[in-house]
Write a protein that holds these residues in place. Structure first.
Motif, short mmCIF file in Angstrom:
data_model
loop_
_atom_site.label_atom_id
_atom_site.label_comp_id
_atom_site.label_asym_id
_atom_site.label_seq_id
_atom_site.Cartn_x
_atom_site.Cartn_y
_atom_site.Cartn_z
N ALA A 1 -1.69 0.47 -4.47
CA ALA A 1 -2.96 1.16 -4.24
C ALA A 1 -3.21 2.09 -5.42
O ALA A 1 -2.29 2.76 -5.89
CB ALA A 1 -2.89 1.94 -2.95
N ALA B 1 -5.06 8.76 -3.47
CA ALA B 1 -5.60 7.49 -3.94
C ALA B 1 -4.51 6.43 -4.12
O ALA B 1 -4.77 5.38 -4.70
CB ALA B 1 -6.37 7.69 -5.24
N GLY B 2 -3.31 6.71 -3.65
CA GLY B 2 -2.24 5.72 -3.78
C GLY B 2 -1.66 5.41 -2.43
O GLY B 2 -2.35 4.89 -1.55
N CYS B 3 -0.39 5.79 -2.24
CA CYS B 3 0.31 5.43 -1.00
C CYS B 3 -0.07 6.35 0.16
O CYS B 3 0.35 6.13 1.28
CB CYS B 3 1.81 5.50 -1.23
SG CYS B 3 2.37 7.11 -1.84
N ARG B 4 -0.83 7.40 -0.09
CA ARG B 4 -1.27 8.35 0.92
C ARG B 4 -0.10 9.06 1.60
O ARG B 4 -0.20 9.52 2.74
CB ARG B 4 -2.20 7.69 1.95
CG ARG B 4 -3.60 7.56 1.40
CD ARG B 4 -4.53 6.86 2.36
NE ARG B 4 -4.52 5.44 2.12
CZ ARG B 4 -4.45 4.52 3.06
NH1 ARG B 4 -4.36 4.87 4.32
NH2 ARG B 4 -4.47 3.25 2.75
N ARG B 5 1.03 9.15 0.91
CA ARG B 5 2.18 9.90 1.41
C ARG B 5 2.13 11.32 0.85
O ARG B 5 1.61 11.54 -0.25
CB ARG B 5 3.49 9.25 0.95
CG ARG B 5 3.68 7.84 1.45
CD ARG B 5 4.11 7.77 2.86
NE ARG B 5 5.42 8.39 3.10
CZ ARG B 5 6.02 8.38 4.28
NH1 ARG B 5 5.45 7.78 5.32
NH2 ARG B 5 7.18 8.95 4.44
N THR C 1 4.21 5.80 -12.07
CA THR C 1 3.57 6.89 -12.80
C THR C 1 2.06 6.84 -12.63
O THR C 1 1.43 5.82 -12.89
CB THR C 1 3.95 6.82 -14.28
OG1 THR C 1 5.38 6.84 -14.37
CG2 THR C 1 3.40 8.01 -15.06
N ARG C 2 1.49 7.96 -12.19
CA ARG C 2 0.07 8.02 -11.89
C ARG C 2 -0.57 9.28 -12.46
O ARG C 2 0.09 10.30 -12.59
CB ARG C 2 -0.15 8.02 -10.36
CG ARG C 2 0.33 6.76 -9.67
CD ARG C 2 -0.36 5.55 -10.22
NE ARG C 2 0.04 4.34 -9.54
CZ ARG C 2 -0.59 3.84 -8.49
NH1 ARG C 2 -1.62 4.46 -7.98
NH2 ARG C 2 -0.19 2.72 -7.96
N PRO C 3 -1.88 9.21 -12.76
CA PRO C 3 -2.57 10.41 -13.24
C PRO C 3 -2.78 11.40 -12.11
O PRO C 3 -2.87 11.03 -10.94
CB PRO C 3 -3.91 9.85 -13.73
CG PRO C 3 -4.12 8.63 -12.92
CD PRO C 3 -2.77 8.05 -12.66
N CYS D 1 0.84 -1.20 0.00
CA CYS D 1 0.00 0.00 0.00
C CYS D 1 0.87 1.25 0.00
O CYS D 1 0.65 2.17 -0.77
CB CYS D 1 -0.91 0.03 1.22
SG CYS D 1 -2.07 -1.33 1.26
N SER D 2 1.82 1.29 0.92
CA SER D 2 2.75 2.42 1.00
C SER D 2 4.02 1.92 1.68
O SER D 2 4.06 0.77 2.12
CB SER D 2 2.11 3.57 1.79
OG SER D 2 2.42 3.47 3.16
N GLU E 1 -5.27 11.26 -8.96
CA GLU E 1 -5.05 10.52 -7.72
C GLU E 1 -4.48 11.41 -6.62
O GLU E 1 -4.35 10.97 -5.49
CB GLU E 1 -4.06 9.37 -7.97
CG GLU E 1 -4.63 8.25 -8.80
CD GLU E 1 -3.79 6.98 -8.72
OE1 GLU E 1 -2.71 7.01 -8.10
OE2 GLU E 1 -4.24 5.97 -9.28
N LEU F 1 -6.69 4.08 -8.00
CA LEU F 1 -8.12 4.23 -8.21
C LEU F 1 -8.58 3.16 -9.19
O LEU F 1 -8.00 3.00 -10.26
CB LEU F 1 -8.45 5.61 -8.78
CG LEU F 1 -8.40 6.80 -7.83
CD1 LEU F 1 -8.77 8.07 -8.58
CD2 LEU F 1 -9.33 6.61 -6.66
N HIS G 1 6.90 5.96 -4.74
CA HIS G 1 6.46 4.68 -4.15
C HIS G 1 5.55 3.90 -5.08
O HIS G 1 5.52 2.67 -5.04
CB HIS G 1 5.71 4.93 -2.84
CG HIS G 1 6.46 5.82 -1.90
ND1 HIS G 1 7.70 5.51 -1.43
CD2 HIS G 1 6.15 7.03 -1.38
CE1 HIS G 1 8.13 6.48 -0.65
NE2 HIS G 1 7.22 7.42 -0.60
#
Ligand SMILES: [Zn+2]
Lengths: 182, 93
Positions: free
Chosen positions: A133, B60-64, B12-14, A63-64, B17, A135, B9
């Motif tokens: 993690a 919406a990912g690692c929340r960092r 590549t993300r949009p 997740c992180s 997120e 969307l 972490h």
């Protein structure tokens, strides 16, 4: 102890009334998975990750840098809790009631998921054993590649209905079928 | 392009997120600092054009929390670091 809300699965209402044979592209809903959330204490991240990846009967999901999900489809929550309590520097909590685990597989799985997630699922970028993690169908999800054409998706229970409906909609042109597995 | 952010972490993300949380360069005053210092920190901000550092939360990912260095005119991204690392690097200076 958590109340066992999985006695009746949240997706029961979405599926009942139909009986279908499985097609090559299929969505399986795991009826009673064990899902633990695991957090590493500060500076223990690498040791906890290593212990999770070496654990038997448990699949770790990234997740992180300090957080993982420990997923098991074979052993009970008690055994997973016992295993996790043996890891120094880790805190964990049973999330089995709060998360829904589905598995999507088949030759068109990437074409279907391309309409659900915004990340590159090419095997060179998102290889087997990889999880993250992201969307999925506008909901926060953990997506893992468990095979060349097989993915596991974990979503919060409250969002499972809408994610399920959207996955089925995106899979309709590929004759995606669905069903529970125990 | 700033519409694709490479999280250290998650990959590549949009941009959907992420949540942008403001400039990363201003240093937060200590809790006991004078009101004037807090006023400057909270209200007196530059509105830069070009290259600057910004906090991005990977919701919406690692929340960092991440620090994205980018050009807000050309949308070019120069680098993305974890905010904890960014803080440590700042403290070492
Ligand atoms: Zn991230």
């Amino acid at each position: 102890m958590s109340i066992n809300l999985l006695h009746r699965h949240v997706l029961d209402d979405h599926i009942s009334g139909f009986e279908t044979d499985t097609n090559p592209n299929h969505l399986s809903i795991i009826r009673r998975p064990v899902i633990f959330s695991v957090l590493a204490h500060e500076s223990r991240e690498t040791a906890v990750a290593e212990a999770l990846w070496n654990a038997e009967d448990v699949a770790p999901r990234f997740c992180s840098p300090s957080e993982w999900l420990a997923v098991s489809r074979t052993v009970g929550a008690g055994m997973v809790a016992d295993m996790l309590s043996g890891i120094a520097g880790a805190s964990f909590v049973d999330q089995s009631d709060g998360r829904v685990l589905v598995e999507i597989s088949g030759p068109s799985v990437r074409a279907i998921l391309a309409k659900c997630v915004a990340i590159d699922l090419h095997p060179e970028v998102f290889e087997e054993g990889h999880s993250a993690a992201m969307l999925c169908c506008h909901a926060e999800a953990n997506v893992a590649r468990t095979g060349a054409d097989r993915f596991e998706i974990i979503v919060p229970r409250s969002l499972a209905g809408s994610v399920f409906e959207e996955l089925m909609e995106m899979g309709r042109e590929h004759a995606l079928t669905r069903g529970f597995v125990d | 392009m700033a519409s694709l952010i490479t999280c250290p972490h998650c990959g590549t993300r949009p941009k959907e997120e992420f949540s942008i949380r403001g400039a990363a360069a201003p240093k937060r005053p200590s809790p006991t600092a004078k009101d004037e210092a807090w006023h400057v920190y909270v209200y007196v901000r530059d509105n830069p054009k070009g290259r600057y550092q910004e906090y991005w939360h990977h919701v919406a990912g690692c929340r960092r929390f991440l620090v994205v260095e980018r050009d807000n005119l050309t949308h070019e991204v120069f680098g993305v670091t974890d905010a904890a690392e960014f803080e440590r690097a700042g403290a070492d200076e």
